[in-house]
Design a protein around this motif. Structure first.
Motif, PDB file in Angstrom:
ATOM      1  N   TRP A 120     -27.997 -32.432 -11.671  1.00 52.92           N
ATOM      2  CA  TRP A 120     -28.184 -32.268 -13.253  1.00 52.92           C
ATOM      3  C   TRP A 120     -28.254 -31.119 -13.827  1.00 52.92           C
ATOM      4  N   ARG A 121     -29.134 -30.121 -13.187  1.00 56.49           N
ATOM      5  CA  ARG A 121     -29.303 -28.842 -13.796  1.00 56.49           C
ATOM      6  C   ARG A 121     -27.693 -27.983 -13.854  1.00 56.49           C
ATOM      7  N   GLN A 122     -26.977 -28.210 -12.849  1.00 57.02           N
ATOM      8  CA  GLN A 122     -25.527 -27.607 -12.771  1.00 57.02           C
ATOM      9  C   GLN A 122     -24.717 -28.187 -14.015  1.00 57.02           C
ATOM     10  N   GLN A 123     -24.657 -29.435 -14.234  1.00 53.09           N
ATOM     11  CA  GLN A 123     -23.950 -30.115 -15.309  1.00 53.09           C
ATOM     12  C   GLN A 123     -24.597 -29.707 -16.564  1.00 53.09           C
ATOM     13  N   ARG A 124     -25.724 -29.749 -16.853  1.00 52.44           N
ATOM     14  CA  ARG A 124     -26.375 -29.275 -17.940  1.00 52.44           C
ATOM     15  C   ARG A 124     -25.849 -27.962 -18.424  1.00 52.44           C
ATOM     16  N   MET A 125     -26.138 -26.881 -17.599  1.00 51.43           N
ATOM     17  CA  MET A 125     -25.643 -25.466 -17.685  1.00 51.43           C
ATOM     18  C   MET A 125     -24.366 -25.328 -18.086  1.00 51.43           C
ATOM     19  N   LEU A 126     -23.260 -26.144 -17.357  1.00 48.51           N
ATOM     20  CA  LEU A 126     -21.982 -26.138 -17.809  1.00 48.51           C
ATOM     21  C   LEU A 126     -21.570 -26.397 -19.193  1.00 48.51           C
ATOM     22  N   GLN A 128     -23.690 -27.381 -21.803  1.00 46.25           N
ATOM     23  CA  GLN A 128     -24.262 -26.723 -22.954  1.00 46.25           C
ATOM     24  C   GLN A 128     -23.445 -25.644 -23.716  1.00 46.25           C
ATOM     25  N   ASN A 129     -22.582 -25.127 -22.964  1.00 41.96           N
ATOM     26  CA  ASN A 129     -21.695 -24.228 -23.691  1.00 41.96           C
ATOM     27  C   ASN A 129     -20.764 -24.636 -24.810  1.00 41.96           C
ATOM     28  N   ALA A 130     -20.865 -26.060 -24.745  1.00 47.45           N
ATOM     29  CA  ALA A 130     -19.900 -26.461 -25.926  1.00 47.45           C
ATOM     30  C   ALA A 130     -20.760 -26.871 -27.020  1.00 47.45           C
ATOM     31  N   PHE A 131     -22.124 -26.553 -26.875  1.00 45.74           N
ATOM     32  CA  PHE A 131     -23.110 -27.101 -27.924  1.00 45.74           C
ATOM     33  C   PHE A 131     -23.952 -25.837 -28.544  1.00 45.74           C
ATOM     34  N   THR A 132     -23.573 -24.660 -28.263  1.00 42.54           N
ATOM     35  CA  THR A 132     -24.230 -23.546 -28.731  1.00 42.54           C
ATOM     36  C   THR A 132     -24.127 -23.388 -30.261  1.00 42.54           C
ATOM     37  N   PRO A 133     -24.988 -22.707 -30.980  1.00 37.97           N
ATOM     38  CA  PRO A 133     -24.993 -22.611 -32.486  1.00 37.97           C
ATOM     39  C   PRO A 133     -23.645 -22.290 -32.979  1.00 37.97           C
ATOM     40  N   GLY A 250     -10.105 -22.846 -24.206  1.00 36.65           N
ATOM     41  CA  GLY A 250     -11.019 -23.113 -25.159  1.00 36.65           C
ATOM     42  C   GLY A 250     -12.252 -23.390 -24.628  1.00 36.65           C
ATOM     43  N   ASN A 251     -13.159 -23.424 -25.543  1.00 36.15           N
ATOM     44  CA  ASN A 251     -14.584 -23.691 -25.119  1.00 36.15           C
ATOM     45  C   ASN A 251     -15.098 -25.149 -25.600  1.00 36.15           C
ATOM     46  N   ASP A 252     -14.224 -26.179 -26.096  1.00 39.28           N
ATOM     47  CA  ASP A 252     -14.474 -27.310 -26.397  1.00 39.28           C
ATOM     48  C   ASP A 252     -14.802 -27.977 -24.736  1.00 39.28           C
ATOM     49  N   LEU A 253     -15.477 -29.230 -24.988  1.00 38.37           N
ATOM     50  CA  LEU A 253     -16.010 -29.775 -24.084  1.00 38.37           C
ATOM     51  C   LEU A 253     -14.853 -30.132 -22.735  1.00 38.37           C
ATOM     52  N   LEU A 254     -13.833 -30.754 -23.339  1.00 44.88           N
ATOM     53  CA  LEU A 254     -12.704 -31.011 -22.677  1.00 44.88           C
ATOM     54  C   LEU A 254     -12.165 -30.032 -21.737  1.00 44.88           C
ATOM     55  N   SER A 255     -11.951 -28.926 -22.288  1.00 44.16           N
ATOM     56  CA  SER A 255     -11.616 -27.492 -21.763  1.00 44.16           C
ATOM     57  C   SER A 255     -12.748 -26.978 -20.453  1.00 44.16           C
ATOM     58  N   LEU A 256     -14.057 -27.073 -20.891  1.00 42.45           N
ATOM     59  CA  LEU A 256     -15.240 -26.560 -19.948  1.00 42.45           C
ATOM     60  C   LEU A 256     -14.906 -27.728 -18.815  1.00 42.45           C
ATOM     61  N   LEU A 257     -14.503 -28.771 -18.756  1.00 41.42           N
ATOM     62  CA  LEU A 257     -14.743 -30.012 -17.827  1.00 41.42           C
ATOM     63  C   LEU A 257     -13.387 -29.589 -17.109  1.00 41.42           C
ATOM     64  N   ALA A 258     -12.197 -29.453 -17.677  1.00 43.71           N
ATOM     65  CA  ALA A 258     -11.015 -29.504 -16.992  1.00 43.71           C
ATOM     66  C   ALA A 258     -10.765 -28.147 -16.343  1.00 43.71           C
TER      67      ALA A 258
END
Length: 480
Positions: A120-126, A128-133, A250-258
């Protein structure tokens, strides 16, 4: 000497001896009090018939009450201090629990919401970069534009299902912001079919009467859900392949995961990517759509004329003849107060669940290691000890004046922090909280600028499903 508890708002403090909610302490080792269920099925049918009413009935046994259903033991917690204890002070002693993991197994999907420990910690850290201010600010214009597109498609005098419309809106906003994609109708329809199928399946198999029937009996809801899931898995595979095949960074969620990596250098597996995207497709739009629906519903009530007028004046004063922007958010205080009050009365997820790793005690009661601790958000949000007129729509309760006499959103000092927790709490608070509040405020302000609603559906009957589903909510649109 009895403990003094503050009750919030303008109500007097009460002592344990004066409280009508039953005992708040017990000798360590004593199980919590609770109802005696029916033979074989315990309280399963009572819970399945009306979960919210059933949990409300548990208050007669106190802030910590026990019942049995679905073949397991539950303990309902209805005190803000104990919620904070479980989610914050003693967070390490509890996990999401077998009950929620059975829900994960039923739906055959995992991801951040169900992961535990280091995974969970690893997934959360990755993620959360899509939800910065900064990322949230970059999403704002898309949220506003999608709301405008929705409103432009309505005709003056048209009757719409607000629940369906808000779901379509938040799905399109989600895919543009978190996935950096424009969903054409066919793709969006596949997601909506999957969400509806998941709701029907989880409702019938997990919370409904099928929970007490043999699992080998055929289920139409399960067949439809499996078909819709296969469709979504195929869609997600296509999305990931498209993103990995492009040169765009990109820094969007899809790019972060892909394309991203976990802190230990490993990459998400194909199965993890599919699970994460499925869950964010669901939770990322369904809960905000629910909150927007209830906000629109509450603003059309006979007792809401004053708040609706004040909301319109605020949006006119802040935005003038233009659409709202991210920089307007600090000034949209009444807008935020209405959103908060909607989620107080109708939290999208009406209760959270935890399970202790080993036998422990809570408020002096023994809690076994396989006991599901049910944090009664819906009940706490409507508890008269913390809220005056707890069932009334009163956005003013969230407003105060600052030292310059300006209206600001504020939590009263005399109310426990966890008397209101629609986004959960502690380390596992909702990762998308800023995203959801930004969308809720901007979309609500945009709707107020463009349209008025009139109720066609006279009453709603909220039911816990994937979120707190109000059912069909028909309203007539009047263009402003």
């Amino acid at each position: 000497m009895s403990e003094i508890r503050t009750t919030g708002d303008d109500r007097e403090p009460t002592t344990d001896a004066e409280s009508d909610t039953g005992p708040t302490r017990a000798a360590v080792g004593t199980p919590p009090p609770g109802p005696r269920g029916l033979p074989l099925v315990d309280s399963t049918l009572a819970f399945a018939r009306d979960p919210l009413e059933f949990l409300a009935s548990m208050r007669e046994y106190g802030d910590v009450a026990r019942y049995e259903a679905f073949g397991r033991e539950f303990v309902v917690v209805s005190d803000p201090g104990l919620v904070e204890e479980v989610t914050v002070a003693r967070d390490g002693e509890f996990w999401r629990g077998e009950f929620e993991h059975e829900f994960s197994d039923l739906l055959d999907v995992e991801g951040l919401f169900f992961a535990e420990g280091e995974r969970w910690r690893q997934q959360r850290m990755l993620l959360q970069n899509a939800f910065t201010p900064a990322r949230i600010e970059s999403y704002a214009d898309d949220m506003v534009e999608e709301t405008g597109r929705l409103v432009d498609n309505w005709s003056d005098g048209e009757v719409i299902d607000v629940r369906e419309s808000m779901s379509a809106l938040t799905l399109r906003a989600l895919t543009r912001t978190l996935f950096d994609l424009e969903f054409e109708t066919e793709r969006a329809d596949r997601v909506r079919r999957w969400v509806h199928a998941m709701g029907a399946y989880s409702d019938s198999e997990f919370f409904g009467t099928r929970a007490v029937l043999p699992t080998w009996l055929p289920s139409r809801a399960e067949r439809e859900y499996r078909r819709a899931t296969a469709d979504i898995e195929s869609l997600v595979e296509d999305l990931v392949a498209e993103r990995r095949g492009s040169d765009a960074e990109g820094n969007d969620l899809l790019s972060l995961l892909a394309t991203g990596e976990y802190p230990d250098g490993s990459q998400p597996t194909a199965e993890e990517i599919t699970d994460q995207l499925q869950l964010f497709l669901l939770a990322g739009h369904e809960t905000t759509a629910t909150a927007l629906t209830y906000a629109c519903w509450l603003l059309t009530g006979d007792d809401a004329d004053d708040f609706r007028a004040r909301l319109e004046r605020e949006v006119d004063a802040v935005c003038g003849d233009r659409d709202p922007t991210f920089t307007d958010l600090p000034d949209l205080t009444i807008t935020e107060a209405i959103g908060r009050e909607a989620m107080r009365l109708y939290p999208p997820l009406p209760f959270l669940q935890r399970e202790p790793h080993e036998e422990t005690a809570l408020a002096g009661y023994r809690i076994g290691p396989e006991t599901t601790v049910q944090l009664n958000m819906y009940g706490i949000h409507r508890d008269g000890r913390w809220w005056s007129e707890p069932d009334a729509f009163r956005p003013d309760r969230w407003l105060a004046d600052d030292e310059n006499g300006r209206s600001v959103v504020a939590d009263p000092d005399d109310r426990p922090e966890y008397a209101y927790f629609p986004f959960g709490g502690g380390s596992r608070h909702c990762i998308g909280m800023r995203f959801a509040m930004t969308e809720l405020k901007l979309s609500l302000a945009m709707l107020v600028r463009r349209v008025d609603f009139e109720r066609v559906t006279e009453s709603i009957d909220p039911t816990p499903k994937v979120s707190l589903d109000p059912g069909p909510v028909e309203m007539r649109v009047r263009k402003r």
